[in-house]
Structure formats: C-alpha cells, structure tokens
Scaffold this active site. Structure first.
Site, PDB file in Angstrom:
ATOM      1  CG  ASP A   7       3.967   2.709   0.397  1.00  0.00           C
ATOM      2  OD1 ASP A   7       2.613   3.580  -0.234  1.00  0.00           O
ATOM      3  OD2 ASP A   7       3.641   2.071  -0.423  1.00  0.00           O
ATOM      4  CB  SER A   8      -0.049   0.638   1.423  1.00  0.00           C
ATOM      5  OG  SER A   8       0.477   0.474   0.451  1.00  0.00           O
ATOM      6  CB  CYS A  70       1.376   5.840   2.093  1.00  0.00           C
ATOM      7  SG  CYS A  70      -0.130   5.125   1.483  1.00  0.00           S
ATOM      8  CD  GLU A 162       2.593  -3.766  -3.284  1.00  0.00           C
ATOM      9  OE1 GLU A 162       2.637  -4.437  -2.758  1.00  0.00           O
ATOM     10  OE2 GLU A 162       3.099  -2.352  -4.135  1.00  0.00           O
ATOM     11  CB  CYS A 194      -0.699   6.748  -5.721  1.00  0.00           C
ATOM     12  SG  CYS A 194       0.018   5.244  -5.427  1.00  0.00           S
ATOM     13  CG  HIS A 196       2.493   1.618  -5.794  1.00  0.00           C
ATOM     14  ND1 HIS A 196       2.230   2.048  -4.251  1.00  0.00           N
ATOM     15  CD2 HIS A 196       2.692   0.752  -5.387  1.00  0.00           C
ATOM     16  CE1 HIS A 196       1.649   1.211  -3.435  1.00  0.00           C
ATOM     17  NE2 HIS A 196       2.316   0.109  -4.125  1.00  0.00           N
TER      18      HIS A 196
END
Ligand code: DGL
Length: 269
Positions: A7-8, A70, A162, A194, A196
C-alpha cells in the site's frame, strides 16, 4: 517466498490484518510506501512509477505474489504493469475485482455476461485519483447492469489517517458523506474504495445510517486471496513474515500498532 501486500502507507494494513488472521501460518511481507503517501492526489503516471518501483523491490525481496492492497495503485498501475509483462514466476493482483464480485454476488473468476443484481444505488467513496480513473465503474459494468454509482472523492481523509489525526479524519468523513447524500440521497450500499477507510468505517456507517450496507475490502480480499492460493500453492512456499516502509520505521511502527492494536515492527525498505 512470502506473499506481498503493498500500500502507499498504512491502509493496506486493514487487508494485512484480515489475511494474517485468516491464515496465521502464511508468510506475509507488508510494504508501505509511507515516504510518498498519499498517492490519491498524484498523477496517474506518478502513481504508476511509484507502484512499479515498490513492486519490483518486493519481488527482489522474495515475494512471488504481490497484492496491491491499494485501490489508487490498482487503478493507476495494475493493468499497465500486467500488460507490460511481469518477470517469470512473479504475479501482481489488485483489490477492486474481489469487492465488485462481492457486490454483484459472483464467485471468483465468474466471467459470465453482466446481469441485474439486487443493489441499484451505490455510493463509492475513494481517493481523488481512484474516482478520476473510473476504474470501479468500468469493472462493475463488466459484471452488472442497472447499477447507478455516485462517486465521492474524499480528499484529505488519507492524509489525516497517515498523520494519526482521527478527529480530523472522522470530521472529513462526515462532510464527504453529506456531499454524497446531496447527489444521491438514499444509497442502498456504500463501497469503501480505499484501504485506509476501514480504519474509520464506524464513522462512515454512522454518517450513512444503519440502513446502508457498507462494503469494505479486508475480509473480501482475504477470502479471495485464500481461494487463489488454494489453486496456486506454488505462490506460498514458506519464507519469513516482515514489514517494510520507505518512511520512518519507528513512527510507522507506532502508528500501525495504534491502528491495529497489535504490536507491529517495521524495518526500512
Ligand atoms: N489506501 C490507498 C487506496 O486504497 C490509498 C491511498 C492514498 O495513498 O491516497 O486507495
């Protein structure tokens, strides 16, 4: 050779958590490109290049199979990387298709023509890049007819997560749900597009109301990966479980531990 989850940043941990709970015996390598997160506000070419570099690093670290946990990377890079060809014995998979198969009540790899499904009004919440790519609508159109999708680009939510600022993340979720409801007042289902967003899934559910079914990817992708590995056992030939980040390992370990409430230790990629 461990299975790789990319993932990012921290979002793919929601997939990693479901995969490792379902298969505690499986060697899994997690890789977060935290130094470059968020991806969702970058150009398609830039997301492709970052994803490609990270996936090559994961292949070099011994992962034969890499799952892009992601949606933004899947939307921008998956098809392009697969079409360019991957090295012998290596694979890269995305997370869109398992989710759409769940929404459209299909089994893995059911490629029959599109058909009507129970749900007709769907809200999609995703990053600006994923929404702009229209990848979700394209994959859905291959499988279902008559589904009306209203997409909401949720700028800022990934940055807040984040940064560990959950109050801001939840406030942004409420304002994105309000914006969506102005366009589609009564969605039947909501897709958290997403990885997240499961971290703030309760905030989405509260803002949407109890009548809206919220689909998120963690369990769906874990089940689909298990199914894939049962047909491709050569993709899980042992190896070691490790966690890598391109960011600051100490900070990323602390945030990851806070989110998943499991002690997690990252090392530098
Ligand atoms: N977790 C990522 C996704 O599923 C993304 C986000 C980002 O870096 O913007 O889209």
């Amino acid at each position: 050779m461990s299975v790789g989850i990319f993932d990012s940043g921290l979002g793919g941990l929601t997939i990693w958590d479901a995969v490792t709970r379902a298969r505690p015996d499986l060697a899994v390598t997690y890789y977060g490109d935290n130094a470059h997160a968020p991806y969702g506000v970058r150009t398609m070419d830039n997301i492709h290049d970052l994803t490609q570099a990270a996936v090559h690093d994961m292949w070099d670290k011994g992962c034969d199979l890499v799952v892009l946990a992601c949606n933004t990377a899947s939307a921008a890079a998956l098809r392009r990387m697969q079409e360019a060809g991957v090295p012998e014995g290596k694979r890269v998979l995305g997370v869109f298709v398992p989710l759409i198969e769940a929404l459209t009540e299909r089994n893995w790899g059911d490629n029959s023509p599109p058909r009507e499904v129970a749900i007709s009004q769907v809200a999609l919440f995703a990053t600006p890049a994923t929404v702009a790519s229209r990848a979700f609508q394209r994959e859905l159109a291959f499988r279902a007819i008559g589904v009306d999708v209203e997409a909401q680009a949720c700028a800022g939510v990934v940055d807040a997560i984040e940064d560990g600022d959950m109050i801001l993340a939840e406030a942004m979720v409420r304002s994105h749900v309000d914006a969506l409801k102005r366009k589609m007042p009564t969605p039947q289902a909501a897709i958290l597009g997403c990885t997240h967003y499961p971290i703030v899934q309760d905030a989405f559910q509260r803002a949407l109301g109890e009548d809206v079914t919220v689909f998120s990817q963690a369990d769906v992708v874990a089940a689909s990966l298990n199914d894939y590995l049962s047909r491709r056992p050569e993709m899980e030939r042992g190896g070691q479980s490790r966690m890598f980040t391109t960011g600051d390992p100490e900070l990323v370990s602390a945030r990851a531990t806070q989110f998943l409430r499991r002690p997690l230790t990252f090392e530098a990629a």
